[in-house]
Enzyme design. Structure first.
Site, PDB file in Angstrom:
ATOM      1  N   ASN A   1      22.007 -43.489  10.292  1.00  0.00           N
ATOM      2  CA  ASN A   1      23.259 -43.218  11.166  1.00  0.00           C
ATOM      3  C   ASN A   1      24.538 -42.405  10.285  1.00  0.00           C
ATOM      4  OD1 ASN A   1      22.528 -44.573  13.359  1.00  0.00           O
ATOM      5  ND2 ASN A   1      23.730 -46.575  12.934  1.00  0.00           N
ATOM      6  N   GLU A   2      24.931 -42.995   9.281  1.00  0.00           N
ATOM      7  CA  GLU A   2      26.117 -42.250   8.610  1.00  0.00           C
ATOM      8  C   GLU A   2      26.092 -42.704   7.357  1.00  0.00           C
ATOM      9  OE1 GLU A   2      27.090 -45.868   9.308  1.00  0.00           O
ATOM     10  OE2 GLU A   2      27.321 -44.785  11.311  1.00  0.00           O
TER      11      GLU A   2
ATOM     12  N   ASP B   1      20.123 -52.770  16.629  1.00  0.00           N
ATOM     13  CA  ASP B   1      20.064 -51.684  15.760  1.00  0.00           C
ATOM     14  C   ASP B   1      20.142 -52.088  14.269  1.00  0.00           C
ATOM     15  OD1 ASP B   1      19.541 -50.036  17.973  1.00  0.00           O
ATOM     16  OD2 ASP B   1      21.833 -49.480  18.081  1.00  0.00           O
ATOM     17  N   GLY B   2      21.176 -53.123  13.969  1.00  0.00           N
ATOM     18  CA  GLY B   2      21.289 -53.398  12.705  1.00  0.00           C
ATOM     19  C   GLY B   2      19.835 -53.846  12.042  1.00  0.00           C
TER      20      GLY B   2
ATOM     21  N   ARG C   1      43.115 -35.255   2.468  1.00  0.00           N
ATOM     22  CA  ARG C   1      43.728 -36.403   2.105  1.00  0.00           C
ATOM     23  C   ARG C   1      43.731 -37.371   3.091  1.00  0.00           C
ATOM     24  NH1 ARG C   1      45.855 -31.742  -0.267  1.00  0.00           N
ATOM     25  NH2 ARG C   1      46.627 -31.774  -2.384  1.00  0.00           N
TER      26      ARG C   1
ATOM     27  N   ALA D   1      41.555 -41.527   8.975  1.00  0.00           N
ATOM     28  CA  ALA D   1      43.062 -41.475   8.896  1.00  0.00           C
ATOM     29  C   ALA D   1      43.384 -40.363   8.115  1.00  0.00           C
ATOM     30  CB  ALA D   1      43.284 -43.071   8.194  1.00  0.00           C
TER      31      ALA D   1
END
Length: 254
Positions: free
Chosen positions: A113-114, A42-43, A139, A176
């Site tokens: 992808n993103e 995929d890369g 945040r 996160a």
């Protein structure tokens, strides 16, 4: 018609490239090919798409992941026949349209992808808007915006949803995020219609790191990012219609 081959630099891919060049009866064109054969994972596929976004892509899986590849090593003869006789079918893949704005420049790119936006050294504070309406003040470390196909990439490792690409969606997934009595975010992945537009904005200029697929940017005076979905921007070829369920199964479960 013209074609070009983009391949991973390993013995299997190099050998296959030489074989294809001998048997594909089309004209090689490294500048503006109409068809592009991608040999690898995929890369390699994503890199090729950014090199030749207007081409039709034939993916042969020889890498660790082959989510975008529609031909296996056992189907190389079929790929050659499909190209020589132009007997293939096509699938249209959606991409993110990304506009990054700083006080010094504007960067426009697309992502198959993103897109991620992070500030590892400190807490990132972003106003998140959808269609001009404030959703939240985020945040945390950062945010990942993914396509349906990209939902199985970095988004999945962030515990985002795996999305059927027949659903025309964007997905926002936190990296996160901070949640407490003082700070509140949605703290779960959010799926949005393809008609929605996302804006990520800082209250004051800040340094951020942005990835758009395999591309990366360090922006010292970041102000905002606008993200929307461009429907059917990339064209992928196949001999028989690929099964999304089988793609998921072969990539993650077999």
């Amino acid at each position: 018609m013209t074609y070009w081959i983009v391949h991973k630099d390993d013995p299997i891919s190099n050998e296959l490239k030489q074989r294809l060049e001998k048997q594909i009866q089309l004209t090689l064109d490294s500048m503006n090919p109409e068809l592009v054969v991608v040999i690898g994972g995929d890369g390699t596929f994503i890199s090729a798409v950014h090199m030749f976004p207007n081409a039709i892509f034939f993916g042969i899986h020889t890498g660790h992941l082959g989510f975008y590849a529609n031909y296996t090593l056992e189907e190389v003869d079929q790929l050659i026949e499909d190209m020589n006789h132009q007997s293939y079918y096509i699938e249209k893949i959606d991409v993110l349209q990304c506009k990054l704005i700083t006080s010094q420049e504007t960067i426009e790119e697309f992502a198959i992808n993103e897109m991620t936006l992070i500030t590892p050294p400190k807490t990132l504070i972003l106003e998140v808007e959808v269609d001009g309406q404030v959703l939240e003040t985020f945040r945390g470390t950062g945010l990942c915006i993914s396509t349906a196909y990209g939902s199985t990439a970095y988004n999945k490792s962030l515990h985002g949803a795996v999305v059927d690409p027949n659903l025309k969606t964007l997905q926002i997934t936190e990296i996160a995020g901070i949640n407490s009595n003082q700070y509140r975010t949605l703290s779960s992945p959010l799926l949005l219609s393809h008609e929605r537009c996302i804006k990520l904005e800082t209250k004051e200029e800040t340094e951020v790191f942005v990835t758009i697929d395999h591309l990366s940017y360090q922006l010292h005076h970041f102000n905002s990012a606008n993200i929307s979905l461009n429907i059917g921007r990339i064209t992928v070829a196949y001999h028989k219609e690929p099964s999304y369920i089988q793609r998921v199964r072969r990539t993650f479960l077999k």
